[in-house]
Design a protein around this motif. Structure first.
Motif, PDB file in Angstrom:
ATOM      1  N   ARG A 156      45.464  43.012  52.446  1.00  0.00           N
ATOM      2  CA  ARG A 156      44.739  42.742  51.477  1.00  0.00           C
ATOM      3  C   ARG A 156      44.512  41.148  51.244  1.00  0.00           C
ATOM      4  NH1 ARG A 156      47.029  47.375  49.117  1.00  0.00           N
ATOM      5  NH2 ARG A 156      45.229  48.974  48.824  1.00  0.00           N
ATOM      6  N   LEU A 157      43.333  40.547  50.925  1.00  0.00           N
ATOM      7  CA  LEU A 157      43.087  39.228  50.731  1.00  0.00           C
ATOM      8  C   LEU A 157      43.501  39.137  49.056  1.00  0.00           C
ATOM      9  CD1 LEU A 157      39.508  38.305  52.084  1.00  0.00           C
ATOM     10  CD2 LEU A 157      41.751  37.637  53.025  1.00  0.00           C
ATOM     11  N   LYS A 158      44.231  37.890  49.060  1.00  0.00           N
ATOM     12  CA  LYS A 158      44.567  37.471  47.708  1.00  0.00           C
ATOM     13  C   LYS A 158      43.450  36.470  47.087  1.00  0.00           C
ATOM     14  CE  LYS A 158      49.340  38.828  48.235  1.00  0.00           C
ATOM     15  NZ  LYS A 158      49.111  39.430  49.503  1.00  0.00           N
ATOM     16  N   PRO A 159      43.025  36.464  45.921  1.00  0.00           N
ATOM     17  CA  PRO A 159      42.445  35.313  45.497  1.00  0.00           C
ATOM     18  C   PRO A 159      42.654  33.988  45.825  1.00  0.00           C
ATOM     19  CG  PRO A 159      42.579  36.961  43.935  1.00  0.00           C
ATOM     20  CD  PRO A 159      43.555  37.240  44.977  1.00  0.00           C
ATOM     21  N   ASP A 160      43.956  33.596  45.987  1.00  0.00           N
ATOM     22  CA  ASP A 160      44.040  32.220  46.339  1.00  0.00           C
ATOM     23  C   ASP A 160      44.155  32.092  47.857  1.00  0.00           C
ATOM     24  OD1 ASP A 160      45.048  31.829  43.790  1.00  0.00           O
ATOM     25  OD2 ASP A 160      47.178  32.245  44.116  1.00  0.00           O
ATOM     26  N   ASP A 161      44.092  33.189  48.771  1.00  0.00           N
ATOM     27  CA  ASP A 161      43.804  32.851  50.084  1.00  0.00           C
ATOM     28  C   ASP A 161      42.576  32.501  50.490  1.00  0.00           C
ATOM     29  OD1 ASP A 161      46.431  33.493  50.220  1.00  0.00           O
ATOM     30  OD2 ASP A 161      46.109  35.465  50.729  1.00  0.00           O
ATOM     31  N   VAL A 162      41.297  32.976  49.656  1.00  0.00           N
ATOM     32  CA  VAL A 162      40.115  33.086  49.989  1.00  0.00           C
ATOM     33  C   VAL A 162      39.617  31.292  49.993  1.00  0.00           C
ATOM     34  CG1 VAL A 162      37.833  33.446  49.127  1.00  0.00           C
ATOM     35  CG2 VAL A 162      39.491  34.920  48.760  1.00  0.00           C
ATOM     36  N   ALA A 163      40.092  30.480  49.210  1.00  0.00           N
ATOM     37  CA  ALA A 163      39.599  29.021  49.315  1.00  0.00           C
ATOM     38  C   ALA A 163      39.842  28.438  50.640  1.00  0.00           C
ATOM     39  CB  ALA A 163      40.270  28.171  47.992  1.00  0.00           C
ATOM     40  N   ALA A 164      40.751  28.668  51.260  1.00  0.00           N
ATOM     41  CA  ALA A 164      40.892  28.063  52.682  1.00  0.00           C
ATOM     42  C   ALA A 164      40.090  28.540  53.582  1.00  0.00           C
ATOM     43  CB  ALA A 164      42.490  28.399  53.047  1.00  0.00           C
ATOM     44  N   LEU A 165      39.542  29.798  53.430  1.00  0.00           N
ATOM     45  CA  LEU A 165      38.395  30.330  54.249  1.00  0.00           C
ATOM     46  C   LEU A 165      36.906  29.951  54.024  1.00  0.00           C
ATOM     47  CD1 LEU A 165      39.896  33.853  54.140  1.00  0.00           C
ATOM     48  CD2 LEU A 165      40.364  32.382  55.734  1.00  0.00           C
ATOM     49  N   LEU A 166      36.681  29.264  52.985  1.00  0.00           N
ATOM     50  CA  LEU A 166      35.346  28.860  52.639  1.00  0.00           C
ATOM     51  C   LEU A 166      34.722  27.807  53.249  1.00  0.00           C
ATOM     52  CD1 LEU A 166      35.457  29.809  48.886  1.00  0.00           C
ATOM     53  CD2 LEU A 166      34.799  31.246  50.454  1.00  0.00           C
ATOM     54  N   ASP A 167      33.557  27.582  53.166  1.00  0.00           N
ATOM     55  CA  ASP A 167      32.886  26.215  53.637  1.00  0.00           C
ATOM     56  C   ASP A 167      31.286  26.354  52.762  1.00  0.00           C
ATOM     57  OD1 ASP A 167      30.721  27.921  54.935  1.00  0.00           O
ATOM     58  OD2 ASP A 167      32.037  27.225  56.849  1.00  0.00           O
ATOM     59  N   GLU A 168      30.495  25.371  52.787  1.00  0.00           N
ATOM     60  CA  GLU A 168      29.408  25.438  52.101  1.00  0.00           C
ATOM     61  C   GLU A 168      28.540  26.533  52.394  1.00  0.00           C
ATOM     62  OE1 GLU A 168      29.177  22.133  53.949  1.00  0.00           O
ATOM     63  OE2 GLU A 168      31.116  21.526  52.890  1.00  0.00           O
ATOM     64  N   GLU A 169      28.443  26.919  53.500  1.00  0.00           N
ATOM     65  CA  GLU A 169      27.539  27.944  54.265  1.00  0.00           C
ATOM     66  C   GLU A 169      28.055  29.636  54.043  1.00  0.00           C
ATOM     67  OE1 GLU A 169      26.076  27.216  57.924  1.00  0.00           O
ATOM     68  OE2 GLU A 169      25.804  24.780  57.459  1.00  0.00           O
ATOM     69  N   THR A 170      29.143  29.622  53.226  1.00  0.00           N
ATOM     70  CA  THR A 170      29.371  31.019  52.958  1.00  0.00           C
ATOM     71  C   THR A 170      28.877  31.673  52.036  1.00  0.00           C
ATOM     72  OG1 THR A 170      31.790  30.419  53.813  1.00  0.00           O
ATOM     73  CG2 THR A 170      31.614  32.488  52.338  1.00  0.00           C
ATOM     74  N   PRO A 171      27.991  32.843  52.042  1.00  0.00           N
ATOM     75  CA  PRO A 171      27.124  33.472  51.104  1.00  0.00           C
ATOM     76  C   PRO A 171      28.060  34.118  50.219  1.00  0.00           C
ATOM     77  CG  PRO A 171      27.092  34.588  53.352  1.00  0.00           C
ATOM     78  CD  PRO A 171      27.991  33.465  53.432  1.00  0.00           C
ATOM     79  N   GLY A 172      27.702  34.312  49.133  1.00  0.00           N
ATOM     80  CA  GLY A 172      28.437  34.905  47.960  1.00  0.00           C
ATOM     81  C   GLY A 172      28.588  36.419  47.977  1.00  0.00           C
ATOM     82  N   GLN A 173      27.660  36.766  48.731  1.00  0.00           N
ATOM     83  CA  GLN A 173      27.701  38.348  49.061  1.00  0.00           C
ATOM     84  C   GLN A 173      28.597  38.751  50.030  1.00  0.00           C
ATOM     85  OE1 GLN A 173      24.103  39.962  50.922  1.00  0.00           O
ATOM     86  NE2 GLN A 173      24.765  41.799  50.929  1.00  0.00           N
ATOM     87  N   LEU A 174      29.098  37.878  50.936  1.00  0.00           N
ATOM     88  CA  LEU A 174      30.259  37.843  51.819  1.00  0.00           C
ATOM     89  C   LEU A 174      31.675  37.944  51.045  1.00  0.00           C
ATOM     90  CD1 LEU A 174      31.544  37.879  54.855  1.00  0.00           C
ATOM     91  CD2 LEU A 174      31.700  35.452  54.220  1.00  0.00           C
ATOM     92  N   LEU A 175      31.554  37.115  50.036  1.00  0.00           N
ATOM     93  CA  LEU A 175      32.876  37.013  49.256  1.00  0.00           C
ATOM     94  C   LEU A 175      32.850  38.278  48.383  1.00  0.00           C
ATOM     95  CD1 LEU A 175      32.661  33.355  47.752  1.00  0.00           C
ATOM     96  CD2 LEU A 175      34.280  34.260  49.559  1.00  0.00           C
ATOM     97  N   MET A 176      31.995  38.773  47.888  1.00  0.00           N
ATOM     98  CA  MET A 176      32.102  39.943  47.194  1.00  0.00           C
ATOM     99  C   MET A 176      32.306  41.308  47.959  1.00  0.00           C
ATOM    100  SD  MET A 176      31.724  39.033  44.241  1.00  0.00           S
ATOM    101  CE  MET A 176      31.953  40.559  43.418  1.00  0.00           C
ATOM    102  N   ALA A 177      31.804  41.353  49.275  1.00  0.00           N
ATOM    103  CA  ALA A 177      32.031  42.696  49.996  1.00  0.00           C
ATOM    104  C   ALA A 177      33.416  42.464  50.520  1.00  0.00           C
ATOM    105  CB  ALA A 177      31.075  42.247  51.452  1.00  0.00           C
ATOM    106  N   ALA A 178      34.266  41.081  50.679  1.00  0.00           N
ATOM    107  CA  ALA A 178      35.450  41.105  51.312  1.00  0.00           C
ATOM    108  C   ALA A 178      36.255  41.428  50.068  1.00  0.00           C
ATOM    109  CB  ALA A 178      35.837  39.821  51.480  1.00  0.00           C
ATOM    110  N   PHE A 179      36.086  41.138  48.840  1.00  0.00           N
ATOM    111  CA  PHE A 179      36.946  41.809  47.848  1.00  0.00           C
ATOM    112  C   PHE A 179      36.957  43.072  47.496  1.00  0.00           C
ATOM    113  CE2 PHE A 179      37.024  36.892  46.211  1.00  0.00           C
ATOM    114  CZ  PHE A 179      38.471  36.956  46.210  1.00  0.00           C
TER     115      PHE A 179
END
Length: 128
Positions: A100-123
């Motif tokens: 599982r992804l932990k919320p603290d791990d997500v920040a390292a995977l992001l860039d400006e073009e990461t869509p919010g929908q992708l984040l919600m689907a991953a969580f």
């Protein structure tokens, strides 16, 4: 975990009721990845119903599914094969240590073009 345990977990994660499937094949007939898959959407449903999840977890068909939900749209009984494919994929990933992804791990995977929908689907995917 036994094969039966994996099947029960897949059904719990997906919300699919395989007994509703009448094996008409409309889901597989509409699948854009049909030619790339060893096991097709209707076979996922049938194999889970028969307790044969290990073959599915070892198949590359898991990664050929586009999660386009055409199979869900075509199903006359609302069986939702794509949900089952996603659940089996999740169980495979967890079984090889990609839990599982932990919320603290997500920040390292992001860039400006990461869509919010992708984040919600991953969580959603990694928190079940």
């Amino acid at each position: 975990m036994t094969e039966r345990d994996y099947c029960e977990e897949a059904l719990l994660l997906s919300g699919v009721h395989p007994e509703k499937c009448m094996k008409c094949g409309k889901c597989s007939g509409a699948c854009p990845s049909y030619d790339e898959m060893e096991y097709h959407p209707h076979q996922f449903v049938d194999m889970i119903a028969k307790g044969q999840i290990k073959k599915l977890m070892e198949s590359e068909s898991l990664y050929h599914c586009l999660s386009c939900f055409v199979c869900v749209e075509r199903c006359p009984r609302n069986v939702m094969p794509a949900n089952l494919v996603e659940a089996v994929r999740t169980l495979r990933e967890r079984s090889i240590g990609n839990d599982r992804l932990k919320p603290d791990d997500v920040a390292a995977l992001l860039d400006e073009e990461t869509p919010g929908q992708l984040l919600m689907a991953a969580f959603r995917k990694y928190s079940k």
